[in-house]
Design a protein around this motif. Structure first.
Motif, PDB file in Angstrom:
ATOM      1  N   ASN A  15      23.769   7.332  16.507  1.00  7.03           N
ATOM      2  CA  ASN A  15      22.851   6.199  16.318  1.00  7.03           C
ATOM      3  C   ASN A  15      22.835   5.704  14.871  1.00  7.03           C
ATOM      4  OD1 ASN A  15      20.918   4.272  16.991  1.00  7.03           O
ATOM      5  ND2 ASN A  15      19.211   5.677  16.631  1.00  7.03           N
ATOM      6  N   PHE A  16      23.985   5.318  14.355  1.00  5.10           N
ATOM      7  CA  PHE A  16      24.075   4.779  12.996  1.00  5.10           C
ATOM      8  C   PHE A  16      23.456   3.389  12.928  1.00  5.10           C
ATOM      9  CE2 PHE A  16      27.442   7.945  12.745  1.00  5.10           C
ATOM     10  CZ  PHE A  16      27.301   8.435  11.453  1.00  5.10           C
ATOM     11  N   ASP A  17      22.823   3.106  11.782  1.00  3.29           N
ATOM     12  CA  ASP A  17      22.308   1.753  11.578  1.00  3.29           C
ATOM     13  C   ASP A  17      23.428   0.783  11.230  1.00  3.29           C
ATOM     14  OD1 ASP A  17      22.866   2.768   9.072  1.00  3.29           O
ATOM     15  OD2 ASP A  17      20.998   2.096   8.142  1.00  3.29           O
ATOM     16  N   TYR A  18      24.567   1.321  10.790  1.00  6.32           N
ATOM     17  CA  TYR A  18      25.727   0.479  10.476  1.00  6.32           C
ATOM     18  C   TYR A  18      26.982   1.318  10.605  1.00  6.32           C
ATOM     19  CZ  TYR A  18      29.372  -1.935   7.883  1.00  6.32           C
ATOM     20  OH  TYR A  18      30.574  -2.511   7.526  1.00  6.32           O
ATOM     21  N   LEU A  19      28.006   0.747  11.202  1.00  7.55           N
ATOM     22  CA  LEU A  19      29.354   1.317  11.174  1.00  7.55           C
ATOM     23  C   LEU A  19      30.342   0.165  11.041  1.00  7.55           C
ATOM     24  CD1 LEU A  19      29.569   4.123  13.911  1.00  7.55           C
ATOM     25  CD2 LEU A  19      29.801   4.410  11.445  1.00  7.55           C
ATOM     26  N   PRO A  20      31.412   0.355  10.280  1.00 11.14           N
ATOM     27  CA  PRO A  20      32.422  -0.710  10.169  1.00 11.14           C
ATOM     28  C   PRO A  20      33.076  -0.983  11.517  1.00 11.14           C
ATOM     29  CG  PRO A  20      32.768   1.029   8.534  1.00 11.14           C
ATOM     30  CD  PRO A  20      31.770   1.547   9.504  1.00 11.14           C
ATOM     31  N   GLU A  21      33.550  -2.193  11.678  1.00 10.76           N
ATOM     32  CA  GLU A  21      34.305  -2.528  12.882  1.00 10.76           C
ATOM     33  C   GLU A  21      35.702  -1.904  12.812  1.00 10.76           C
ATOM     34  OE1 GLU A  21      34.419  -6.722  13.362  1.00 10.76           O
ATOM     35  OE2 GLU A  21      32.242  -6.947  13.565  1.00 10.76           O
ATOM     36  N   GLY A  22      36.293  -1.678  13.961  1.00 12.34           N
ATOM     37  CA  GLY A  22      37.677  -1.223  14.013  1.00 12.34           C
ATOM     38  C   GLY A  22      37.878   0.272  13.911  1.00 12.34           C
ATOM     39  N   LEU A  23      36.811   1.066  14.080  1.00  7.44           N
ATOM     40  CA  LEU A  23      36.964   2.519  13.939  1.00  7.44           C
ATOM     41  C   LEU A  23      37.450   3.204  15.216  1.00  7.44           C
ATOM     42  CD1 LEU A  23      33.866   3.701  11.841  1.00  7.44           C
ATOM     43  CD2 LEU A  23      36.212   3.330  11.079  1.00  7.44           C
ATOM     44  N   THR A  95      38.927  -1.946   6.096  1.00  7.87           N
ATOM     45  CA  THR A  95      37.675  -1.558   6.748  1.00  7.87           C
ATOM     46  C   THR A  95      36.533  -1.567   5.734  1.00  7.87           C
ATOM     47  OG1 THR A  95      38.833  -0.168   8.357  1.00  7.87           O
ATOM     48  CG2 THR A  95      36.491   0.250   8.047  1.00  7.87           C
ATOM     49  N   HIS A  96      35.454  -2.274   6.080  1.00  4.10           N
ATOM     50  CA  HIS A  96      34.364  -2.444   5.121  1.00  4.10           C
ATOM     51  C   HIS A  96      33.341  -1.325   5.285  1.00  4.10           C
ATOM     52  CE1 HIS A  96      31.712  -4.395   2.313  1.00  4.10           C
ATOM     53  NE2 HIS A  96      30.719  -4.321   3.188  1.00  4.10           N
ATOM     54  N   TYR A  97      33.542  -0.262   4.545  1.00  2.00           N
ATOM     55  CA  TYR A  97      32.560   0.811   4.508  1.00  2.00           C
ATOM     56  C   TYR A  97      31.437   0.441   3.543  1.00  2.00           C
ATOM     57  CZ  TYR A  97      35.277   4.231   7.152  1.00  2.00           C
ATOM     58  OH  TYR A  97      35.935   4.910   8.151  1.00  2.00           O
TER      59      TYR A  97
END
Length: 435
Positions: A15-23, A95-97
């Motif tokens: 349940n992350f509040d944010y994760l980069p796309e494409g993982l 990837t935008h971490y």
């Protein structure tokens, strides 16, 4: 875990509040490791002693690490993230971490981003050791942001990671200080192609088609300034023998008149997708052509020796310092800002003057016309006076191909004719408006 969970199962549980796309594709290719610890405790002990971390902060950090390690799913997914972070920069992965918090951490979740980056230090150093990179090149790299981060945590209890994408370069030991400048791999992706003449070795850059420019050769709309009367659109006409396109003047603007080159006389030397080294400028003295030349030479030698799989073509950077409008305000013979930018093939970007406002006036949205009494430098005063005329600054990018390193100091790309054309063209959109 009895079985490997799918990507969707992991992110639903964490349940992350944010994760980069494409993982997801990367996760599906990930081979889990069986390391029992996210961060080795002897490494943590060394940090605690080196920075004299008080006991309550030590306990808080260890508690946060253990919270991750004792949650099987979060621990598994975090180790995946660490592996991806550690190799992202050398893969030129876009990837935008950035800052992220897992909702499954009921306590100390605010520490997660810092601990994730901290977990990258040891494996990143181990990767460099396997490449036989001398420890002197990287042993202090993570400590650049680490010292500040620990001070914030100890003094204010503040665990937030400021500018995650930037400090990630340091925690993953992906960026190297070679003499005066930092370097890190970068995938070129701007819409132009550079060519070299097979006989004279002259370099020319031709802009791709379909972009709108003002009469001053800057992108239309930069700083919200348009040019309805004098704007033009870049073109690219090509057949079996020649290319007709708009040349990028190395003084940092696109020329309205098109240039023709014969394919048999010019070879492409930089195209979209090619590998460069991004150059970053730390604060301090020594911003000179000589130090630039030495740093670039060391960088090509370093990456050629320790990262031979990276086909480095040269260097790229973007900065307010490259805006050739500054040459209208500064002594062209004495100013290091001007002397350094004259060694580059400069070109326009979509970035306006926010970086200059921040560096000179302390805020990206600062109004330099509002507080002239506070100016302490001649450049602040000159820049404010220039902007008072209605003119604006731009952030420019630059290229230096590795073949020109030896010519740094003697303007390898810019000619006197280019400078003269720049002076005729600069701010021409304002002259048209003002009659």
């Amino acid at each position: 875990m009895d079985r490997r969970l799918s990507f969707d199962e992991c992110i639903n549980i964490c349940n992350f509040d944010y994760l980069p796309e494409g993982l997801e594709d990367k996760y599906n290719q990930y081979n889990p490791n069986n390391k029992p610890h996210l961060i080795p405790r002897d490494f943590m002990s060394e940090l605690f002693e080196q920075y004299q971390i008080p006991e309550h902060t030590r306990q808080r950090l260890i508690r946060g690490i253990e919270a991750i390690e004792t949650d099987d799913v979060l621990f598994h997914f975090t180790k995946f993230l660490v592996e991806d972070l550690c190799s992202a920069r050398n893969r030129c992965d876009e990837t935008h971490y950035t800052h992220m918090t897992p909702g499954c951490m009921n306590q100390d979740g605010d520490l997660y981003s810092f601990l994730l980056l901290l977990a990258c230090v040891v494996p990143s150093m181990e990767m460099l050791q396997k490449r036989s990179v001398p420890e002197a090149y990287y042993e202090q790299i993570p400590h650049q942001p680490l010292k500040h981060q620990l001070e914030k945590l100890v003094l204010h209890g503040d665990s937030k990671v400021d500018d995650f994408p930037w400090v990630m370069n340091f925690y993953t030991c992906s960026i190297f200080l070679l003499d005066r400048f930092y370097f890190i791999p970068y995938r070129f992706g701007d819409p132009f192609t550079m060519f070299r003449h097979v006989s004279t070795q002259e370099v020319i850059a031709l802009r791709h088609a379909g972009e709108e420019f003002r009469s001053d050769g800057q992108r239309s709309g930069i700083n919200d300034v348009y040019d309805s009367q004098g704007c033009f659109t870049s073109e690219w006409l090509e057949n079996g023998e020649c290319i007709i396109a708009n040349r990028m003047n190395p003084m940092g603007f696109v020329e309205r008149d098109k240039t023709t080159i014969l394919k048999k006389e010019w070879e492409p030397v930089l195209q979209e997708g090619d590998m460069l080294l991004a150059l970053h400028i730390p604060a301090g003295p020594g911003y000179t052509p000589d130090r630039l030349k030495n740093s670039m030479s060391l960088a090509i030698e370093f990456y050629g020796k320790y990262f031979p799989e990276l086909p480095i073509k040269g260097f790229w950077s973007a900065s307010w310092l490259y805006d050739t409008r500054l040459s209208l305000l500064l002594d062209n013979e004495k100013s290091n800002i001007v002397r350094v930018q004259r060694q580059f093939y400069n070109y326009p970007t979509l970035e306006g003057d926010g970086m200059l406002r921040y560096e000179l006036f302390g805020d990206r949205k600062a109004d330099p016309l509002a507080g002239p009494d506070t100016f302490t430098t001649s450049l602040q005063k000159a820049a404010a006076a220039y902007m008072q005329t209605g003119a604006r600054f731009n952030t420019l990018s630059m290229i230096v191909l590795k073949e020109e390193i030896g010519q740094i100091g003697s303007m390898p790309y810019i000619t006197d004719t280019d400078i003269e054309q720049f002076r005729r063209t600069v701010d021409s959109h304002l002259r048209e408006v003002n009659g």
